[in-house]
Write a protein that holds these residues in place. Structure first.
Motif, PDB file in Angstrom:
ATOM      1  N   LYS A  16       0.823  -1.207   0.000  1.00  0.00           N
ATOM      2  CA  LYS A  16       0.000   0.000   0.000  1.00  0.00           C
ATOM      3  C   LYS A  16       0.864   1.268   0.000  1.00  0.00           C
ATOM      4  CE  LYS A  16      -3.861   2.018   2.524  1.00  0.00           C
ATOM      5  NZ  LYS A  16      -3.505   3.321   3.025  1.00  0.00           N
ATOM      6  N   LYS A  17       0.524   2.168  -0.899  1.00  0.00           N
ATOM      7  CA  LYS A  17       1.191   3.474  -0.932  1.00  0.00           C
ATOM      8  C   LYS A  17       0.743   4.234   0.320  1.00  0.00           C
ATOM      9  CE  LYS A  17       1.874   7.048  -4.445  1.00  0.00           C
ATOM     10  NZ  LYS A  17       3.261   6.837  -4.815  1.00  0.00           N
ATOM     11  N   ASN A  18       1.638   4.953   0.938  1.00  0.00           N
ATOM     12  CA  ASN A  18       1.343   5.721   2.161  1.00  0.00           C
ATOM     13  C   ASN A  18       0.820   4.857   3.311  1.00  0.00           C
ATOM     14  OD1 ASN A  18       2.003   8.051   0.669  1.00  0.00           O
ATOM     15  ND2 ASN A  18      -0.094   8.174  -0.091  1.00  0.00           N
ATOM     16  N   ALA A  19       1.294   3.630   3.401  1.00  0.00           N
ATOM     17  CA  ALA A  19       0.881   2.733   4.492  1.00  0.00           C
ATOM     18  C   ALA A  19       1.420   3.248   5.819  1.00  0.00           C
ATOM     19  CB  ALA A  19       1.396   1.327   4.221  1.00  0.00           C
ATOM     20  N   LYS A  20       0.709   2.925   6.890  1.00  0.00           N
ATOM     21  CA  LYS A  20       1.162   3.311   8.234  1.00  0.00           C
ATOM     22  C   LYS A  20       2.340   2.445   8.683  1.00  0.00           C
ATOM     23  CE  LYS A  20      -3.063   5.291  10.189  1.00  0.00           C
ATOM     24  NZ  LYS A  20      -3.934   5.378   9.037  1.00  0.00           N
ATOM     25  N   ILE A  21       2.425   1.232   8.113  1.00  0.00           N
ATOM     26  CA  ILE A  21       3.510   0.323   8.487  1.00  0.00           C
ATOM     27  C   ILE A  21       4.391   0.090   7.267  1.00  0.00           C
ATOM     28  CG2 ILE A  21       4.110  -1.967   9.345  1.00  0.00           C
ATOM     29  CD1 ILE A  21       1.271  -1.916  10.672  1.00  0.00           C
ATOM     30  N   VAL A  22       5.668   0.432   7.415  1.00  0.00           N
ATOM     31  CA  VAL A  22       6.631   0.290   6.320  1.00  0.00           C
ATOM     32  C   VAL A  22       7.739  -0.656   6.785  1.00  0.00           C
ATOM     33  CG1 VAL A  22       8.247   1.508   4.817  1.00  0.00           C
ATOM     34  CG2 VAL A  22       6.111   2.634   5.515  1.00  0.00           C
ATOM     35  N   ILE A  23       7.891  -1.744   6.041  1.00  0.00           N
ATOM     36  CA  ILE A  23       8.900  -2.751   6.382  1.00  0.00           C
ATOM     37  C   ILE A  23       9.972  -2.756   5.295  1.00  0.00           C
ATOM     38  CG2 ILE A  23       9.318  -5.224   6.705  1.00  0.00           C
ATOM     39  CD1 ILE A  23       6.309  -5.341   7.576  1.00  0.00           C
ATOM     40  N   VAL A  24      11.217  -2.654   5.716  1.00  0.00           N
ATOM     41  CA  VAL A  24      12.344  -2.721   4.784  1.00  0.00           C
ATOM     42  C   VAL A  24      13.144  -3.972   5.129  1.00  0.00           C
ATOM     43  CG1 VAL A  24      14.483  -1.603   4.005  1.00  0.00           C
ATOM     44  CG2 VAL A  24      12.476  -0.205   4.548  1.00  0.00           C
ATOM     45  N   GLU A  25      13.433  -4.763   4.092  1.00  0.00           N
ATOM     46  CA  GLU A  25      14.303  -5.919   4.275  1.00  0.00           C
ATOM     47  C   GLU A  25      15.615  -5.666   3.542  1.00  0.00           C
ATOM     48  OE1 GLU A  25      14.913 -10.637   3.095  1.00  0.00           O
ATOM     49  OE2 GLU A  25      13.217  -9.557   2.242  1.00  0.00           O
ATOM     50  N   TYR A  26      16.716  -5.914   4.238  1.00  0.00           N
ATOM     51  CA  TYR A  26      18.021  -5.978   3.586  1.00  0.00           C
ATOM     52  C   TYR A  26      18.269  -7.464   3.392  1.00  0.00           C
ATOM     53  CZ  TYR A  26      19.128  -1.077   4.270  1.00  0.00           C
ATOM     54  OH  TYR A  26      19.129   0.285   4.190  1.00  0.00           O
ATOM     55  N   GLY A  27      18.401  -7.871   2.123  1.00  0.00           N
ATOM     56  CA  GLY A  27      18.531  -9.289   1.852  1.00  0.00           C
ATOM     57  C   GLY A  27      19.630  -9.625   0.867  1.00  0.00           C
ATOM     58  N   PHE A  56      12.462  -3.928  -0.550  1.00  0.00           N
ATOM     59  CA  PHE A  56      13.625  -4.818  -0.536  1.00  0.00           C
ATOM     60  C   PHE A  56      14.848  -4.017  -0.944  1.00  0.00           C
ATOM     61  CE2 PHE A  56      16.732  -7.656  -2.446  1.00  0.00           C
ATOM     62  CZ  PHE A  56      16.794  -8.688  -1.508  1.00  0.00           C
ATOM     63  N   ARG A  57      15.910  -4.118  -0.145  1.00  0.00           N
ATOM     64  CA  ARG A  57      17.205  -3.524  -0.486  1.00  0.00           C
ATOM     65  C   ARG A  57      18.256  -4.626  -0.540  1.00  0.00           C
ATOM     66  NH1 ARG A  57      17.430   2.155   3.014  1.00  0.00           N
ATOM     67  NH2 ARG A  57      15.792   3.221   1.825  1.00  0.00           N
ATOM     68  N   ASN A  58      19.168  -4.487  -1.491  1.00  0.00           N
ATOM     69  CA  ASN A  58      20.230  -5.480  -1.704  1.00  0.00           C
ATOM     70  C   ASN A  58      21.310  -5.396  -0.631  1.00  0.00           C
ATOM     71  OD1 ASN A  58      19.427  -6.483  -4.455  1.00  0.00           O
ATOM     72  ND2 ASN A  58      19.615  -4.295  -4.891  1.00  0.00           N
ATOM     73  N   GLN A  81      13.138  -3.530 -16.877  1.00  0.00           N
ATOM     74  CA  GLN A  81      12.113  -4.047 -17.791  1.00  0.00           C
ATOM     75  C   GLN A  81      10.779  -4.245 -17.059  1.00  0.00           C
ATOM     76  OE1 GLN A  81      13.280  -7.143 -20.611  1.00  0.00           O
ATOM     77  NE2 GLN A  81      15.443  -6.689 -20.241  1.00  0.00           N
ATOM     78  N   GLY A  82      10.679  -3.635 -15.874  1.00  0.00           N
ATOM     79  CA  GLY A  82       9.427  -3.669 -15.121  1.00  0.00           C
ATOM     80  C   GLY A  82       9.120  -4.991 -14.435  1.00  0.00           C
ATOM     81  N   LYS A  83      10.155  -5.796 -14.182  1.00  0.00           N
ATOM     82  CA  LYS A  83       9.908  -7.115 -13.587  1.00  0.00           C
ATOM     83  C   LYS A  83      10.805  -7.406 -12.383  1.00  0.00           C
ATOM     84  CE  LYS A  83       7.703  -9.333 -17.446  1.00  0.00           C
ATOM     85  NZ  LYS A  83       7.591 -10.545 -18.247  1.00  0.00           N
ATOM     86  N   PHE A  84      11.039  -6.382 -11.563  1.00  0.00           N
ATOM     87  CA  PHE A  84      11.880  -6.602 -10.384  1.00  0.00           C
ATOM     88  C   PHE A  84      11.301  -7.675  -9.468  1.00  0.00           C
ATOM     89  CE2 PHE A  84      12.776  -6.070  -5.885  1.00  0.00           C
ATOM     90  CZ  PHE A  84      14.155  -6.206  -5.891  1.00  0.00           C
ATOM     91  N   TRP A  85      10.039  -7.505  -9.068  1.00  0.00           N
ATOM     92  CA  TRP A  85       9.459  -8.426  -8.079  1.00  0.00           C
ATOM     93  C   TRP A  85       9.337  -9.834  -8.640  1.00  0.00           C
ATOM     94  CZ3 TRP A  85       9.948  -7.339  -3.277  1.00  0.00           C
ATOM     95  CH2 TRP A  85       9.990  -6.002  -2.861  1.00  0.00           C
ATOM     96  N   GLU A  86       9.065  -9.949  -9.943  1.00  0.00           N
ATOM     97  CA  GLU A  86       9.003 -11.280 -10.551  1.00  0.00           C
ATOM     98  C   GLU A  86      10.362 -11.969 -10.470  1.00  0.00           C
ATOM     99  OE1 GLU A  86       5.922  -8.767 -12.818  1.00  0.00           O
ATOM    100  OE2 GLU A  86       7.805  -8.474 -11.759  1.00  0.00           O
ATOM    101  N   MET A  87      11.436 -11.227 -10.748  1.00  0.00           N
ATOM    102  CA  MET A  87      12.787 -11.799 -10.673  1.00  0.00           C
ATOM    103  C   MET A  87      13.174 -12.079  -9.218  1.00  0.00           C
ATOM    104  SD  MET A  87      15.464 -13.008 -12.139  1.00  0.00           S
ATOM    105  CE  MET A  87      15.561 -12.513 -13.846  1.00  0.00           C
ATOM    106  N   THR A 145      22.044 -10.960   7.205  1.00  0.00           N
ATOM    107  CA  THR A 145      20.811 -10.995   6.433  1.00  0.00           C
ATOM    108  C   THR A 145      19.966 -12.185   6.854  1.00  0.00           C
ATOM    109  OG1 THR A 145      21.932 -12.212   4.664  1.00  0.00           O
ATOM    110  CG2 THR A 145      21.767  -9.813   4.406  1.00  0.00           C
ATOM    111  N   PRO A 146      18.639 -12.054   6.793  1.00  0.00           N
ATOM    112  CA  PRO A 146      17.943 -10.814   6.487  1.00  0.00           C
ATOM    113  C   PRO A 146      17.926  -9.878   7.695  1.00  0.00           C
ATOM    114  CG  PRO A 146      16.341 -12.531   6.990  1.00  0.00           C
ATOM    115  CD  PRO A 146      17.708 -13.166   7.050  1.00  0.00           C
ATOM    116  N   SER A 147      17.885  -8.590   7.426  1.00  0.00           N
ATOM    117  CA  SER A 147      17.701  -7.583   8.473  1.00  0.00           C
ATOM    118  C   SER A 147      16.469  -6.775   8.114  1.00  0.00           C
ATOM    119  CB  SER A 147      18.910  -6.648   8.566  1.00  0.00           C
ATOM    120  OG  SER A 147      19.960  -7.270   9.268  1.00  0.00           O
ATOM    121  N   PHE A 148      15.649  -6.526   9.121  1.00  0.00           N
ATOM    122  CA  PHE A 148      14.392  -5.815   8.886  1.00  0.00           C
ATOM    123  C   PHE A 148      14.339  -4.502   9.657  1.00  0.00           C
ATOM    124  CE2 PHE A 148      13.480 -10.385   8.573  1.00  0.00           C
ATOM    125  CZ  PHE A 148      13.004 -10.446   7.270  1.00  0.00           C
TER     126      PHE A 148
END
Length: 171
Positions: A16-27, A56-58, A81-87, A145-148
């Motif tokens: 969700k855009k502008n969500a109240k909860i934002v989770i970042v994963e370093y993976g 997701f961050r590398n 090519q618009g397919k980050f999440w698929e990859m 990793t992973p770190s959240f």
């Protein structure tokens, strides 16, 4: 520790855009712990994706994981090519087969333009994006990793605990 820099337009974001909860994963795409966390995070997004934002961050641990950096660069090339999440998903779902050749096979399965992919994976901007994600992790206190991070604060527990936290705070 807090997240540095804050989530921004260079990040890969789902939910969700502008969500109240934002989770970042370093993976790290080759990390077995990240691989184990992946299905839990998928489930979390399925359950709470309408109410949370996931980034997701590398953070490739290249000394330990031979293909982690290559996988991160291929995922960044897929993003062009618009397919980050698929990859991203395809790599984690096939983590045990990870190799340079297999990454190209995944790209083919995802119907990425192979000529463009070969050009893109050599671009210094993609290596810079991976390095920049890694550096932001170091600045944010990531040491494995992973770190959240939840709403900009380091979450010192695993994906199971993150799922438990979501069930308690997202009604």
């Amino acid at each position: 520790m807090s997240l540095k820099p804050a989530v921004n337009k260079t990040d890969h974001i789902q939910g969700k855009k502008n969500a109240k909860i934002v989770i970042v994963e370093y993976g790290d795409y080759q990390c077995p712990y990240c691989g184990a966390a992946y299905p839990i995070l998928k489930e979390m997004m399925k359950k709470y994706g309408e109410r949370i934002q996931f980034i997701f961050r590398n953070f490739p641990l290249s000394e330990m994981h031979k293909y982690a950096r290559s996988a991160a660069i291929v995922a960044e090339a897929a993003a062009l090519q618009g397919k980050f999440w698929e990859m991203h998903d395809a790599i984690y779902e096939n983590q045990e087969y990870l190799s340079e050749t297999f990454l190209l096979e995944l790209a083919e399965k995802l119907e990425l333009d192979p000529h463009q992919l070969n050009i893109d994976i050599k671009k210094s901007e993609l290596a810079s994006k991976v390095d920049s994600d890694f550096e932001s992790g170091v600045l944010s206190g990531v040491n494995g990793t992973p770190s959240f991070f939840v709403n900009g604060r380091k979450f010192n527990a695993g994906a199971d605990d993150l799922m438990q936290l979501m069930s308690e705070i997202v009604k």
